[in-house]
Design a protein around this motif. Structure first.
Motif, PDB file in Angstrom:
ATOM      1  N   ASP A  18       0.857  -1.186   0.000  1.00 46.78           N
ATOM      2  CA  ASP A  18       0.000   0.000   0.000  1.00 46.78           C
ATOM      3  C   ASP A  18       0.897   1.241   0.000  1.00 46.78           C
ATOM      4  OD1 ASP A  18      -3.036   0.892   0.732  1.00 46.78           O
ATOM      5  OD2 ASP A  18      -1.550   2.251   1.608  1.00 46.78           O
ATOM      6  N   PRO A  19       0.673   2.192  -0.909  1.00 45.24           N
ATOM      7  CA  PRO A  19       1.580   3.341  -1.013  1.00 45.24           C
ATOM      8  C   PRO A  19       1.617   4.209   0.238  1.00 45.24           C
ATOM      9  CG  PRO A  19      -0.367   3.626  -2.404  1.00 45.24           C
ATOM     10  CD  PRO A  19      -0.382   2.209  -1.942  1.00 45.24           C
ATOM     11  N   ARG A  20       0.524   4.249   0.994  1.00 45.59           N
ATOM     12  CA  ARG A  20       0.515   5.075   2.210  1.00 45.59           C
ATOM     13  C   ARG A  20       1.358   4.445   3.308  1.00 45.59           C
ATOM     14  NH1 ARG A  20      -5.770   4.837   1.089  1.00 45.59           N
ATOM     15  NH2 ARG A  20      -4.923   2.799   0.487  1.00 45.59           N
ATOM     16  N   ILE A  21       1.298   3.136   3.402  1.00 47.00           N
ATOM     17  CA  ILE A  21       2.157   2.448   4.357  1.00 47.00           C
ATOM     18  C   ILE A  21       3.607   2.510   3.899  1.00 47.00           C
ATOM     19  CG2 ILE A  21       2.646   0.221   5.441  1.00 47.00           C
ATOM     20  CD1 ILE A  21      -0.348  -0.405   5.237  1.00 47.00           C
ATOM     21  N   ALA A  22       3.822   2.380   2.594  1.00 50.20           N
ATOM     22  CA  ALA A  22       5.173   2.509   2.053  1.00 50.20           C
ATOM     23  C   ALA A  22       5.776   3.862   2.409  1.00 50.20           C
ATOM     24  CB  ALA A  22       5.149   2.320   0.538  1.00 50.20           C
ATOM     25  N   ALA A  23       4.975   4.916   2.309  1.00 48.43           N
ATOM     26  CA  ALA A  23       5.476   6.252   2.625  1.00 48.43           C
ATOM     27  C   ALA A  23       5.906   6.347   4.081  1.00 48.43           C
ATOM     28  CB  ALA A  23       4.411   7.299   2.310  1.00 48.43           C
ATOM     29  N   ARG A  24       5.161   5.697   4.969  1.00 48.36           N
ATOM     30  CA  ARG A  24       5.525   5.711   6.389  1.00 48.36           C
ATOM     31  C   ARG A  24       6.831   4.947   6.632  1.00 48.36           C
ATOM     32  NH1 ARG A  24       1.720   6.836  10.268  1.00 48.36           N
ATOM     33  NH2 ARG A  24       3.587   6.748  11.594  1.00 48.36           N
ATOM     34  N   ILE A  25       6.977   3.798   5.988  1.00 49.10           N
ATOM     35  CA  ILE A  25       8.193   2.997   6.175  1.00 49.10           C
ATOM     36  C   ILE A  25       9.399   3.713   5.589  1.00 49.10           C
ATOM     37  CG2 ILE A  25       9.333   0.838   5.536  1.00 49.10           C
ATOM     38  CD1 ILE A  25       6.544  -0.492   5.688  1.00 49.10           C
ATOM     39  N   HIS A  26       9.242   4.255   4.388  1.00 49.60           N
ATOM     40  CA  HIS A  26      10.354   4.953   3.761  1.00 49.60           C
ATOM     41  C   HIS A  26      10.711   6.215   4.545  1.00 49.60           C
ATOM     42  CE1 HIS A  26       9.265   2.970  -0.354  1.00 49.60           C
ATOM     43  NE2 HIS A  26       9.614   2.101   0.575  1.00 49.60           N
ATOM     44  N   GLY A  27       9.712   6.882   5.086  1.00 52.62           N
ATOM     45  CA  GLY A  27       9.986   8.046   5.922  1.00 52.62           C
ATOM     46  C   GLY A  27      10.752   7.677   7.178  1.00 52.62           C
ATOM     47  N   ALA A  28      10.416   6.518   7.747  1.00 55.81           N
ATOM     48  CA  ALA A  28      11.116   6.058   8.946  1.00 55.81           C
ATOM     49  C   ALA A  28      12.575   5.731   8.650  1.00 55.81           C
ATOM     50  CB  ALA A  28      10.411   4.832   9.522  1.00 55.81           C
ATOM     51  N   LEU A  29      12.856   5.254   7.441  1.00 56.75           N
ATOM     52  CA  LEU A  29      14.233   4.957   7.062  1.00 56.75           C
ATOM     53  C   LEU A  29      15.063   6.226   6.907  1.00 56.75           C
ATOM     54  CD1 LEU A  29      13.529   2.138   4.482  1.00 56.75           C
ATOM     55  CD2 LEU A  29      14.873   1.864   6.577  1.00 56.75           C
ATOM     56  N   GLY A  30      14.420   7.327   6.596  1.00 57.82           N
ATOM     57  CA  GLY A  30      15.129   8.586   6.454  1.00 57.82           C
ATOM     58  C   GLY A  30      15.925   8.662   5.169  1.00 57.82           C
ATOM     59  N   ASN A  31      17.022   9.407   5.216  1.00 56.85           N
ATOM     60  CA  ASN A  31      17.802   9.670   4.000  1.00 56.85           C
ATOM     61  C   ASN A  31      19.014   8.756   3.880  1.00 56.85           C
ATOM     62  OD1 ASN A  31      19.321  10.703   6.059  1.00 56.85           O
ATOM     63  ND2 ASN A  31      19.585  12.751   5.164  1.00 56.85           N
ATOM     64  N   VAL A  32      18.895   7.529   4.392  1.00 58.51           N
ATOM     65  CA  VAL A  32      20.003   6.579   4.296  1.00 58.51           C
ATOM     66  C   VAL A  32      20.259   6.237   2.827  1.00 58.51           C
ATOM     67  CG1 VAL A  32      19.610   5.627   6.591  1.00 58.51           C
ATOM     68  CG2 VAL A  32      18.483   4.581   4.611  1.00 58.51           C
ATOM     69  N   ALA A  33      21.503   5.880   2.509  1.00 57.96           N
ATOM     70  CA  ALA A  33      21.886   5.608   1.130  1.00 57.96           C
ATOM     71  C   ALA A  33      21.757   4.142   0.750  1.00 57.96           C
ATOM     72  CB  ALA A  33      23.319   6.075   0.894  1.00 57.96           C
ATOM     73  N   SER A  34      21.703   3.249   1.747  1.00 62.88           N
ATOM     74  CA  SER A  34      21.641   1.817   1.446  1.00 62.88           C
ATOM     75  C   SER A  34      20.820   1.105   2.516  1.00 62.88           C
ATOM     76  CB  SER A  34      23.042   1.212   1.361  1.00 62.88           C
ATOM     77  OG  SER A  34      23.773   1.455   2.556  1.00 62.88           O
ATOM     78  N   VAL A  35      20.019   0.118   2.066  1.00 64.18           N
ATOM     79  CA  VAL A  35      19.101  -0.601   2.955  1.00 64.18           C
ATOM     80  C   VAL A  35      19.184  -2.094   2.659  1.00 64.18           C
ATOM     81  CG1 VAL A  35      16.680  -0.930   3.635  1.00 64.18           C
ATOM     82  CG2 VAL A  35      17.510   1.358   3.059  1.00 64.18           C
ATOM     83  N   ILE A  36      19.145  -2.902   3.707  1.00 68.02           N
ATOM     84  CA  ILE A  36      18.993  -4.352   3.572  1.00 68.02           C
ATOM     85  C   ILE A  36      17.639  -4.726   4.147  1.00 68.02           C
ATOM     86  CG2 ILE A  36      19.847  -6.614   4.296  1.00 68.02           C
ATOM     87  CD1 ILE A  36      22.657  -5.391   4.367  1.00 68.02           C
ATOM     88  N   ASN A  37      16.845  -5.440   3.355  1.00 63.86           N
ATOM     89  CA  ASN A  37      15.514  -5.866   3.768  1.00 63.86           C
ATOM     90  C   ASN A  37      15.588  -7.313   4.241  1.00 63.86           C
ATOM     91  OD1 ASN A  37      12.769  -6.045   4.180  1.00 63.86           O
ATOM     92  ND2 ASN A  37      12.229  -6.153   2.015  1.00 63.86           N
ATOM     93  N   VAL A  38      15.313  -7.540   5.515  1.00 67.54           N
ATOM     94  CA  VAL A  38      15.448  -8.861   6.123  1.00 67.54           C
ATOM     95  C   VAL A  38      14.063  -9.478   6.325  1.00 67.54           C
ATOM     96  CG1 VAL A  38      16.300 -10.139   8.131  1.00 67.54           C
ATOM     97  CG2 VAL A  38      17.599  -8.184   7.235  1.00 67.54           C
TER      98      VAL A  38
END
Length: 246
Positions: A18-38
């Motif tokens: 869901d794009p609204r939930i995605a926005a919350r998760i991506h916002g929580a990650l902040g401006n990091v340059a690299s992410v690992i999804n576990v």
């Protein structure tokens, strides 16, 4: 064989992010340059800066989009990559499946340099959800055994901010309480197959409760009992974001 080798075949159809939930998760990650999804599953909610997905199930990996991040078939409790491999690690609706929670959180802390983001649910709130409370107590009991307490997660993370994530009434991601205003969806076997607490409890166990739900929808009893839900745009059914800075 992991759980999702058996029940994960429909995830790419019923569990669309869901794009609204995605926005919350991506916002929580902040401006990091690299992410690992576990515990990455089919790749829902991975931001563009995802560099690796860690997932134990070949069935789930096979459903990942062709242009998604490289997937490594491995368990959260033992990830064969170097320390500090990415700025952030994320884990979305997965910690309740881990065999060793403490080991999994240690791995998140080991591979992430700056931040950990976990999307999960608060069982104290979710157990009161009408589907579980009124119709499917067997599924509620199953969740009681596997749900991870928010305070336990916070302690293992070494502290975390906790954010409430209200679920929109038309949520496109068919997780457990996504259809809180669309009760008829729970009568669809394909929808239930994408919800681990229903799929693992089994159709025979759920049959009586689902039959009562069907009857209540036909008679209008559900609509009268839950008239207060019908005008709500979002609902807090216990879903939470935990954000830990390392």
């Amino acid at each position: 064989m992991t759980t999702y080798e058996n029940i994960g075949a429909t995830y790419s159809t019923t569990r669309r992010p869901d794009p609204r939930i995605a926005a919350r998760i991506h916002g929580a990650l902040g401006n990091v340059a690299s992410v690992i999804n576990v515990g990455a599953g089919t790749g829902s909610y991975e931001p563009p800066q995802t560099v690796l997905a860690v997932e134990p199930s070949a069935t789930m990996i096979a459903q990942r989009p062709a242009d998604s991040a490289r997937a490594l078939q491995a368990a959260a409790e033992s990830i064969p990559i170097a320390d500090d491999s990415a700025d952030a690690a994320m884990a979305v609706l997965t910690v309740h499946h881990w065999n060793d929670l403490e080991a999994g959180i240690r791995e998140l802390r080991r591979i992430a340099r700056q931040r950990i983001v976990i999307f999960t649910w608060d069982q104290d709130i979710n157990r009161k959800f009408w589907l579980l409370d009124e119709y499917l107590p067997e599924a509620a009991a199953f969740d009681e055994e596997r749900a991870v307490a928010i305070d336990q997660l916070t302690e293992l993370l070494g502290g975390a901010r906790i954010e409430t994530v209200p679920i929109p009434h038309d949520c496109s991601d068919g997780f457990g309480a996504a259809y809180w205003r669309r009760p008829g969806a729970y009568l669809d076997p394909a929808v239930r197959a994408g919800m681990s607490h229903l799929a693992l409890v089994g159709e025979e166990t759920l049959h009586a409760g689902l039959a009562r739900l069907s009857d209540d929808l036909v008679s209008g009893r559900w609509q009268k009992r839950h008239a207060d839900l019908l005008d709500q745009e979002t609902l807090d059914v216990g879903y939470r974001l935990l954000i830990a800075d390392l």
